[in-house]
Design an enzyme around this catalytic site. Structure first.
Site, PDB file in Angstrom:
ATOM      1  N   LYS A  97     -10.709  -3.254  -4.109  1.00  0.00           N
ATOM      2  CA  LYS A  97     -11.474  -2.011  -4.267  1.00  0.00           C
ATOM      3  C   LYS A  97     -10.626  -0.921  -4.893  1.00  0.00           C
ATOM      4  O   LYS A  97     -11.140   0.013  -5.484  1.00  0.00           O
ATOM      5  CB  LYS A  97     -11.928  -1.495  -2.894  1.00  0.00           C
ATOM      6  CG  LYS A  97     -12.845  -2.410  -2.135  1.00  0.00           C
ATOM      7  CD  LYS A  97     -13.151  -1.798  -0.771  1.00  0.00           C
ATOM      8  CE  LYS A  97     -13.767  -2.806   0.164  1.00  0.00           C
ATOM      9  NZ  LYS A  97     -13.027  -2.962   1.407  1.00  0.00           N
TER      10      LYS A  97
ATOM     11  N   LYS B 128      -4.949  -9.731  -6.886  1.00  0.00           N
ATOM     12  CA  LYS B 128      -6.152  -9.872  -6.059  1.00  0.00           C
ATOM     13  C   LYS B 128      -7.266  -8.941  -6.542  1.00  0.00           C
ATOM     14  O   LYS B 128      -6.981  -7.817  -6.945  1.00  0.00           O
ATOM     15  CB  LYS B 128      -5.726  -9.506  -4.629  1.00  0.00           C
ATOM     16  CG  LYS B 128      -6.767  -9.625  -3.588  1.00  0.00           C
ATOM     17  CD  LYS B 128      -6.201  -9.306  -2.213  1.00  0.00           C
ATOM     18  CE  LYS B 128      -6.185  -7.818  -1.944  1.00  0.00           C
ATOM     19  NZ  LYS B 128      -6.056  -7.464  -0.524  1.00  0.00           N
TER      20      LYS B 128
ATOM     21  N   LYS C  81       0.819  -1.219   0.000  1.00  0.00           N
ATOM     22  CA  LYS C  81       0.000   0.000   0.000  1.00  0.00           C
ATOM     23  C   LYS C  81       0.846   1.259   0.000  1.00  0.00           C
ATOM     24  O   LYS C  81       0.427   2.276  -0.552  1.00  0.00           O
ATOM     25  CB  LYS C  81      -0.930   0.008   1.215  1.00  0.00           C
ATOM     26  CG  LYS C  81      -2.108  -0.932   1.078  1.00  0.00           C
ATOM     27  CD  LYS C  81      -3.240  -0.472   1.966  1.00  0.00           C
ATOM     28  CE  LYS C  81      -4.500  -1.274   1.734  1.00  0.00           C
ATOM     29  NZ  LYS C  81      -5.559  -0.921   2.672  1.00  0.00           N
TER      30      LYS C  81
HETATM   31  P1  TYM Z   1     -10.631  -5.559   3.577  1.00  0.00           P
HETATM   32  O1  TYM Z   1     -11.566  -4.439   3.840  1.00  0.00           O
HETATM   33  O2  TYM Z   1      -9.563  -5.370   2.572  1.00  0.00           O
HETATM   34  O3  TYM Z   1     -11.437  -6.843   3.157  1.00  0.00           O
HETATM   35  C1  TYM Z   1     -12.492  -7.332   3.959  1.00  0.00           C
HETATM   36  C2  TYM Z   1     -12.585  -8.835   3.885  1.00  0.00           C
HETATM   37  O4  TYM Z   1     -12.709  -9.265   2.533  1.00  0.00           O
HETATM   38  C3  TYM Z   1     -11.671 -10.187   2.239  1.00  0.00           C
HETATM   39  N1  TYM Z   1     -11.225  -9.958   0.855  1.00  0.00           N
HETATM   40  C4  TYM Z   1     -11.081 -10.937  -0.032  1.00  0.00           C
HETATM   41  N2  TYM Z   1     -11.294 -12.262   0.050  1.00  0.00           N
HETATM   42  C5  TYM Z   1     -11.070 -12.982  -1.058  1.00  0.00           C
HETATM   43  N3  TYM Z   1     -10.629 -12.449  -2.229  1.00  0.00           N
HETATM   44  C6  TYM Z   1     -10.397 -11.119  -2.354  1.00  0.00           C
HETATM   45  N4  TYM Z   1     -10.006 -10.599  -3.507  1.00  0.00           N
HETATM   46  C7  TYM Z   1     -10.629 -10.290  -1.209  1.00  0.00           C
HETATM   47  N5  TYM Z   1     -10.504  -8.972  -0.980  1.00  0.00           N
HETATM   48  C8  TYM Z   1     -10.869  -8.778   0.303  1.00  0.00           C
HETATM   49  C9  TYM Z   1     -10.544  -9.863   3.215  1.00  0.00           C
HETATM   50  O5  TYM Z   1      -9.690 -10.967   3.398  1.00  0.00           O
HETATM   51  C10 TYM Z   1     -11.315  -9.519   4.451  1.00  0.00           C
HETATM   52  O6  TYM Z   1     -11.691 -10.677   5.172  1.00  0.00           O
HETATM   53  N6  TYM Z   1      -7.509  -5.504   7.469  1.00  0.00           N
HETATM   54  C11 TYM Z   1      -8.824  -5.918   7.035  1.00  0.00           C
HETATM   55  C12 TYM Z   1      -9.953  -5.285   7.808  1.00  0.00           C
HETATM   56  C13 TYM Z   1      -9.897  -5.507   9.288  1.00  0.00           C
HETATM   57  C14 TYM Z   1     -10.190  -6.728   9.946  1.00  0.00           C
HETATM   58  C15 TYM Z   1     -10.068  -6.417  11.352  1.00  0.00           C
HETATM   59  C16 TYM Z   1     -10.516  -8.009   9.530  1.00  0.00           C
HETATM   60  C17 TYM Z   1      -9.628  -4.562  10.216  1.00  0.00           C
HETATM   61  N7  TYM Z   1      -9.741  -5.122  11.468  1.00  0.00           N
HETATM   62  C18 TYM Z   1     -10.281  -7.395  12.306  1.00  0.00           C
HETATM   63  C19 TYM Z   1     -10.728  -8.980  10.505  1.00  0.00           C
HETATM   64  C20 TYM Z   1     -10.601  -8.673  11.888  1.00  0.00           C
HETATM   65  C21 TYM Z   1      -8.993  -5.500   5.576  1.00  0.00           C
HETATM   66  O7  TYM Z   1      -8.318  -4.627   5.089  1.00  0.00           O
HETATM   67  O8  TYM Z   1     -10.006  -6.096   4.964  1.00  0.00           O
END
Ligand code: TYM
Length: 346
Positions: free
Chosen positions: A209, A206, A123
């Site tokens: 967004k 991947k 990032k």
């Molecule tokens: P984020 O917002 O990027 O994504 C949210 C969830 O979606 C899953 N995900 C995917 N799974 C499969 N294929 C993809 N292309 C894909 N893109 C996103 C992510 O694995 C995630 O489960 N750091 C985390 C947010 C967070 C969080 C937490 C998660 C903050 N605190 C505590 C769990 C527990 C994140 O950026 O997710």
């Protein structure tokens, strides 16, 4: 602050905490990698599902857009079947204990650990000096999100694995440093063919967004026509589909589309290959579109209904914040006691 007593997790396998950042639109990766799995676990676990707006601002977010994006994620949660009366759905910034515990974790976590985080490297890009310090300590806040509820299980997509490992390291070091058993070591739950959904334009990247190409992802609010158009434009190769997983070696786009199809139709990759062996992509894409539209269509309709009148969402999130604060404040107090902060109350 309430007492540090935890409400019992009676009759459940444990407590789940997971979250999504309100940055841009929810997409198929978020649905297949996260939300859908959460929905299937809600009967067995006590669940807290968070919209992590404080994580979102580690990179610039337009203030006038953040509230809309936060409500959209809430709408996605509810529309995809997370029951707001049985689970706690809430916004991270509504529960100050996340940030308070994160500060303690900033002092437990090591620079060496953070330096290994691949998400920061991705990032921040080449110009690391210009990245926010929030982006650097992002994983400490994520550990606080999870541990402030003493969550035992964290269902996520594969890209979050390293963050979960760091959360376990922080829990372990806190417990060891302060001679306590306060924090459980939470288990990641990363499973199913949807755990890593790749871009429709490039099977090695991947689905995300932040990808500048709108054709790289299917959004949960896309119409039937948009879904069909994006799948038609998805990158493929020139071969017909193979009959075995080995036959997908070196064919990342074919693997990705087949994995998506398997996840959407609740089957394994092997089961899907039995159906599609020898097909041309044109035939397969028609089937894939049908599957995507039949799964996402009803969710999209419900999301649009919820977004059009946000009172219901706001009510759910206010109630969620109350119950999340109750648990989080108790655990924060326990952590403060372990650290030795002087009590400010008596
Ligand atoms: P984020 O917002 O990027 O994504 C949210 C969830 O979606 C899953 N995900 C995917 N799974 C499969 N294929 C993809 N292309 C894909 N893109 C996103 C992510 O694995 C995630 O489960 N750091 C985390 C947010 C967070 C969080 C937490 C998660 C903050 N605190 C505590 C769990 C527990 C994140 O950026 O997710």
């Amino acid at each position: 602050m309430t007492s540090g007593l935890m409400p019992p997790i009676t009759g459940k396998k444990g407590r789940i905490l997971s979250g999504i950042q309100p940055t841009g639109n929810l997409h198929l990766g978020n649905y297949l990698g996260a939300i859908r799995n959460w929905a299937s676990m809600q009967a067995d676990y006590q669940c807290l599902f968070c919209i992590v707006d404080m994580h979102a601002i580690t990179v610039w977010q337009e203030p006038s857009e953040l509230g809309r994006a936060t409500r959209e994620v809430a709408a996605g949660y509810i529309a995809a079947g997370l029951d707001p009366s049985a689970n706690t759905l809430f916004v991270q910034s509504h529960v100050p204990a996340h940030a308070q515990l994160a500060w303690v974790f900033n002092c437990v976590s090591r620079l060496g650990w953070l330096n290994r985080m691949t998400q920061f490297k991705d990032k921040a890009g080449k110009n690391r000096e210009a990245a926010s310090s929030g982006l650097y300590v992002y994983p400490n806040l994520m550990a606080a999100d999870i541990l402030v509820y003493k969550a035992t299980h964290v269902p996520v997509g594969e890209d979050q694995k390293q963050h979960l490992e760091l959360t376990r390291d922080i829990a372990q070091k806190f417990n060891a440093d302060y001679g306590t058993q306060l924090f459980p070591l939470p288990k990641p739950i990363i499973q199913g063919p949807g755990m890593r959904v790749m871009s429709l334009r490039d099977g090695k990247k991947k689905m995300s967004k932040s990808d500048p190409s709108v054709y790289s992802r299917i959004n949960m609010t896309d119409s039937k026509d948009e879904i069909a158009h994006k799948i038609r434009k998805a990158t493929t190769d020139a071969q017909p589909l193979p009959g075995t997983v080995e036959g997908l070696e070196g064919r990342p786009e074919a693997s990705n589309l087949l994995n998506i199809y398997a996840a959407l139709t609740d089957r394994t990759l092997e089961q899907v290959l039995l159906e599609t062996e020898g097909w041309q992509f044109s035939q397969f894409k028609t089937k894939l579109t049908e599957a995507a539209v039949s799964v996402l269509g009803p969710i999209t309709t419900e999301m649009k209904r919820l977004i059009s009148d946000p009172r219901e969402i706001d009510h759910v999130l206010a109630r969620g914040a109350d119950s999340a604060n109750e648990i989080a404040n108790g655990v924060l107090q326990e952590a403060y006691n372990a650290v030795g902060f002087m009590s400010g109350r008596n």
